[in-house]
Each structure stands twice: as C-alpha cells, then as structure tokens.
Design a protein around this motif. Structure first.
Motif, mmCIF file in Angstrom:
data_model
loop_
_atom_site.group_PDB
_atom_site.id
_atom_site.type_symbol
_atom_site.label_atom_id
_atom_site.label_comp_id
_atom_site.label_asym_id
_atom_site.label_seq_id
_atom_site.Cartn_x
_atom_site.Cartn_y
_atom_site.Cartn_z
ATOM 1 N N ALA A 1 10.657 -47.342 -9.081
ATOM 2 C CA ALA A 1 10.997 -46.237 -9.983
ATOM 3 C C ALA A 1 10.593 -46.570 -11.415
ATOM 4 O O ALA A 1 10.038 -45.722 -12.135
ATOM 5 C CB ALA A 1 12.485 -45.925 -9.895
ATOM 6 N N ALA A 2 10.860 -47.803 -11.835
ATOM 7 C CA ALA A 2 10.509 -48.209 -13.199
ATOM 8 C C ALA A 2 8.991 -48.231 -13.394
ATOM 9 O O ALA A 2 8.482 -47.891 -14.471
ATOM 10 C CB ALA A 2 11.105 -49.586 -13.500
ATOM 11 N N LEU A 3 8.269 -48.615 -12.339
ATOM 12 C CA LEU A 3 6.808 -48.720 -12.427
ATOM 13 C C LEU A 3 6.134 -47.368 -12.640
ATOM 14 O O LEU A 3 5.205 -47.252 -13.444
ATOM 15 C CB LEU A 3 6.270 -49.377 -11.144
ATOM 16 C CG LEU A 3 4.756 -49.492 -11.021
ATOM 17 C CD1 LEU A 3 4.208 -50.490 -12.040
ATOM 18 C CD2 LEU A 3 4.377 -49.927 -9.597
ATOM 19 N N LEU B 1 -4.383 -50.879 -11.608
ATOM 20 C CA LEU B 1 -4.246 -49.684 -10.780
ATOM 21 C C LEU B 1 -3.462 -48.595 -11.506
ATOM 22 O O LEU B 1 -3.864 -47.425 -11.517
ATOM 23 C CB LEU B 1 -3.557 -50.048 -9.460
ATOM 24 C CG LEU B 1 -3.235 -48.878 -8.518
ATOM 25 C CD1 LEU B 1 -4.491 -48.100 -8.144
ATOM 26 C CD2 LEU B 1 -2.527 -49.396 -7.260
ATOM 27 N N MET B 2 -2.363 -48.965 -12.145
ATOM 28 C CA MET B 2 -1.556 -47.961 -12.841
ATOM 29 C C MET B 2 -2.290 -47.406 -14.053
ATOM 30 O O MET B 2 -2.171 -46.219 -14.377
ATOM 31 C CB MET B 2 -0.213 -48.568 -13.250
ATOM 32 C CG MET B 2 0.682 -48.947 -12.068
ATOM 33 S SD MET B 2 0.921 -47.604 -10.859
ATOM 34 C CE MET B 2 1.732 -46.380 -11.886
ATOM 35 N N ASP B 3 -3.077 -48.243 -14.730
ATOM 36 C CA ASP B 3 -3.909 -47.736 -15.830
ATOM 37 C C ASP B 3 -4.853 -46.657 -15.325
ATOM 38 O O ASP B 3 -5.043 -45.614 -15.968
ATOM 39 C CB ASP B 3 -4.715 -48.878 -16.457
ATOM 40 C CG ASP B 3 -3.891 -49.725 -17.415
ATOM 41 O OD1 ASP B 3 -2.787 -49.281 -17.797
ATOM 42 O OD2 ASP B 3 -4.350 -50.822 -17.783
ATOM 43 N N ALA C 1 -8.213 -58.017 -6.509
ATOM 44 C CA ALA C 1 -9.284 -57.469 -7.354
ATOM 45 C C ALA C 1 -8.749 -56.450 -8.345
ATOM 46 O O ALA C 1 -9.194 -56.396 -9.498
ATOM 47 C CB ALA C 1 -10.362 -56.836 -6.479
ATOM 48 N N TYR C 2 -7.792 -55.654 -7.890
ATOM 49 C CA TYR C 2 -7.238 -54.590 -8.737
ATOM 50 C C TYR C 2 -5.717 -54.664 -8.699
ATOM 51 O O TYR C 2 -5.059 -53.918 -7.959
ATOM 52 C CB TYR C 2 -7.720 -53.207 -8.258
ATOM 53 C CG TYR C 2 -9.221 -53.104 -8.196
ATOM 54 C CD1 TYR C 2 -9.995 -53.129 -9.356
ATOM 55 C CD2 TYR C 2 -9.883 -53.009 -6.974
ATOM 56 C CE1 TYR C 2 -11.373 -53.051 -9.302
ATOM 57 C CE2 TYR C 2 -11.258 -52.925 -6.908
ATOM 58 C CZ TYR C 2 -12.000 -52.947 -8.067
ATOM 59 O OH TYR C 2 -13.376 -52.872 -8.018
ATOM 60 N N GLY D 1 -13.374 -46.105 -8.170
ATOM 61 C CA GLY D 1 -13.422 -44.819 -7.498
ATOM 62 C C GLY D 1 -12.438 -43.825 -8.086
ATOM 63 O O GLY D 1 -12.752 -42.643 -8.238
ATOM 64 N N ILE D 2 -11.238 -44.280 -8.422
ATOM 65 C CA ILE D 2 -10.232 -43.402 -9.027
ATOM 66 C C ILE D 2 -10.735 -42.878 -10.366
ATOM 67 O O ILE D 2 -10.623 -41.685 -10.679
ATOM 68 C CB ILE D 2 -8.899 -44.150 -9.198
ATOM 69 C CG1 ILE D 2 -8.310 -44.511 -7.822
ATOM 70 C CG2 ILE D 2 -7.905 -43.314 -10.003
ATOM 71 C CD1 ILE D 2 -7.091 -45.406 -7.893
ATOM 72 N N ARG D 3 -11.329 -43.757 -11.169
ATOM 73 C CA ARG D 3 -11.833 -43.339 -12.478
ATOM 74 C C ARG D 3 -13.036 -42.401 -12.329
ATOM 75 O O ARG D 3 -13.170 -41.428 -13.084
ATOM 76 C CB ARG D 3 -12.199 -44.574 -13.310
ATOM 77 C CG ARG D 3 -10.969 -45.367 -13.772
ATOM 78 C CD ARG D 3 -11.331 -46.552 -14.640
ATOM 79 N NE ARG D 3 -10.144 -47.194 -15.186
ATOM 80 C CZ ARG D 3 -9.519 -46.824 -16.297
ATOM 81 N NH1 ARG D 3 -10.007 -45.807 -17.012
ATOM 82 N NH2 ARG D 3 -8.446 -47.457 -16.730
#
Length: 354
Positions: A282-284, A246-248, A240-241, A206-208
C-alpha cells in the motif's frame, strides 16, 4: 520444381495487405479491404468462399497465401465454469495455449505472445523449458480467431483480449503491437484498444515506449512483492529492473497517458501474503492511480509453492482496502483444466517426452 513459400495473410495490417496485394497480385488496394473483411468480419477459412473477389484472384491467393496455419492439439472445457483452454500447434511443432473465458459481461480471450518464456518467474509454469521462439502477429491473430469462431456458433463475439498467456509481451513488442493494430481495425474484428490488456513482468523500456506511443491499451504490471528482496527471489527480472526503476516507469506511464495501471499480485502462502507485505505494498503504490488484482497462486507440480488460505487472502485484501488501495480478488476460472499459464503445454510436453 520451385516451391512457392506461401505468405501468412494474418500477419498483415490492412495497410500492409494493400501493399502486398498491389505488389504481388497486381490488384487495386480496394481488393485488400474486401479480403480483410472476408478474413475478419466473415471469418471464412478458404479463399474460395470470398465470392466478391474475381475467380482468378482467388486462385492466385490460394497459390501464394495461406490463412490458417495452426491446428488444435488439445482442448479442455471446464466442468465448473464457462472456460475453455486450447493448445494450438504450428507446422514447426511448437505449441501455445489460449484461454476463452465467458463472463456475464462479455467474452475474454487470453493470448500467448511467445512459445514458452525466458523471464524465469518461479511461480509460473510458462518458464518451464525456457523460450523456444517468438509468436508472429498472425499466430496471435489465429489464437483469437480460433476462439471467435467457437463463439460464432452461439452468436457471440470476443469483447476483450488479455495478453497474459505464455510469454512476455514487451519482449515481443513489435509483433504484439502489429497484432493489436490488426484486431482493432474497423474493417476487421474492431475490438477497441481500451479492451485490450498487455501484461508485463516489468520490462521498463517497454513500459516507457508504450507510454510515449500513446496507445489506448490497458497496462497490467506483474508486481507480486512489495520489496526487492522478495521480488528478486520470485522474479529474476527484478535484478535488471528493481522496484524503484519499475515504479518510476509506472509513474511516467500514468503521467504520459493519464491511464490507471493494474498491478497483478500472486499470493503465495508464507512468502508474500502477510499483513506486513500488504501494508508495504500500500505504501509503495499510494498516490499512483492504480488497481491491485490479487491472484491466489495456481498449484504447479514443478513448483514448491502453496496457495494462501482463503482467510488470509481476505485479510490481505482488507488491509489494502483499509489503506485506501483499490483491490479485488481475481475470480478463479478453469481451475479444473490446468488454466494457469503454461500448465497445459507443460503437461503435453511431458506426455510426449515419456
């Protein structure tokens, strides 16, 4: 005797309404524009009030179509801030929640996209009882118009919409996007898409898809933990994700749209609220244009979660700020009226079951 199944007109975009009025009523398309403006700009509740439509057309509309299908089951008005919560009921006996939040900078409405939710987040009351069914676009429109009619009484309007009520909007993608097209139409409520926020637990497809379609809505991602171990325990969707996927998708969204992402982070006492978690978070997200919305978790009787104490909330916030991450602590609204997602519906269902 054959009973005509009436058409719910709030389900239609303006283009769809033009097609319908030509095909079903034999009218010119401009009549649909008039009808649409009566529905959304004047917000009438009956066809008889649409005085610039021919009487014959008004009578035919009354026989073929319907506007309001929901009724108020419960209403709660906060005594501590200008927040109202409604439980609306539909003819098939399902209920969903809508929240009207009045701010100094404008009025916001929180809309539900599903009856219940199947995502299973362990801190959320919306998932209690699972998902019953999807909300149609017109049923989401009714939630919004219900709040707008209350604001009409004081000469105000809805200035923003958040799809953060019960349900996962990305799991009802097509109806949610139809809803957005309806309420943003210049012939209707004309609420700009930049003032509409879609919240997701992280459904990557959905994000993509949202990124590829180039819509101007704001994306909010429910993150709630900085690593897979913690997030997987709180949010089954992480299996699943996982966070890497998710970050990609979040980076892809930002690259395609140029828009900043809002990350929702519910602080749960003793679980995801340590300074180590803040540094890991923060690093993520460092390097991704974003904003973190810290949310002190609401107490849900059916969930064994405790709220992070005030001192630790601010320590977590300061740790993010020190790491160069833009973050705010969400102002609590409606704390005295079960304003957390799913709470009012869960209470109503429990009372009916007794």
């Amino acid at each position: 005797m054959t009973t005509i199944q009436k058409t719910h007109l709030y389900n239609f975009t303006l283009a769809e309404l033009k097609d319908w009025i030509v095909a079903e009523c034999g009218e010119k398309p401009y009549r649909a524009v008039q009808l649409f403006e009566w529905m959304y700009q004047k917000r009438v509740t009956s066809f008889e009030e649409m005085t610039n439509l021919p009487k014959q057309l008004r009578e035919e509309l009354s026989q073929r179509a319907v506007l309001i299908t929901a009724r108020e089951a419960v209403r709660q008005d906060s005594k501590v801030d200008p927040t109202s919560k409604f439980l609306l009921a539909w003819p098939d006996d399902v209920t969903v929640e809508t929240v009207l939040m009045r701010h100094s900078y404008g009025n916001s409405v929180c809309v539900s996209s599903q009856v219940g939710c199947k995502m299973g987040c362990t801190f959320c009351a919306s998932t209690l009882g699972g998902m019953i069914r999807q909300m149609r676009a017109g049923e989401m429109v009714e939630q919004l118009l219900y709040s707008q009619r209350l604001l009409d009484d004081v000469g105000e309007r809805v200035s923003s919409i958040v799809l953060m009520g019960s349900g996962e909007p990305m799991d009802n993608y097509d109806e949610v996007m139809r809803f957005i097209e309806i309420v943003s139409s210049e012939h209707g409520l004309h609420i700009g898409q930049r003032h509409i926020t879609i919240s997701t637990v992280g459904l990557v497809p959905g994000i993509r898809r949202l990124a590829d379609e180039g819509r101007q809505v704001t994306l909010a991602v429910s993150l709630h933990a900085p690593n897979d171990e913690l997030r997987g325990a709180m949010m089954p969707v992480n299996k699943a994700y996982p966070i890497a996927k998710l970050m990609d998708a979040c980076h892809y969204y930002n690259e395609k749209t140029g828009k900043r992402i809002s990350f929702e982070y519910a602080l749960v006492g003793g679980q995801n609220d340590s300074l180590e978690c803040a540094k890991e978070l923060a690093a993520l997200i460092r390097g991704l244009p974003c904003h973190v919305n810290l949310i002190p978790v609401n107490y849900v009787p059916e969930r064994n979660y405790s709220r992070t104490d005030r001192k630790q909330i601010y320590a977590f916030w300061h740790a993010l700020q020190d790491a160069g991450i833009n973050a705010t602590i969400r102002r609590e609204m409606g704390h005295d009226i079960a304003a957390a997602c799913g709470q009012l519906r869960a209470q109503h269902m429990n009372r009916r079951a007794q």
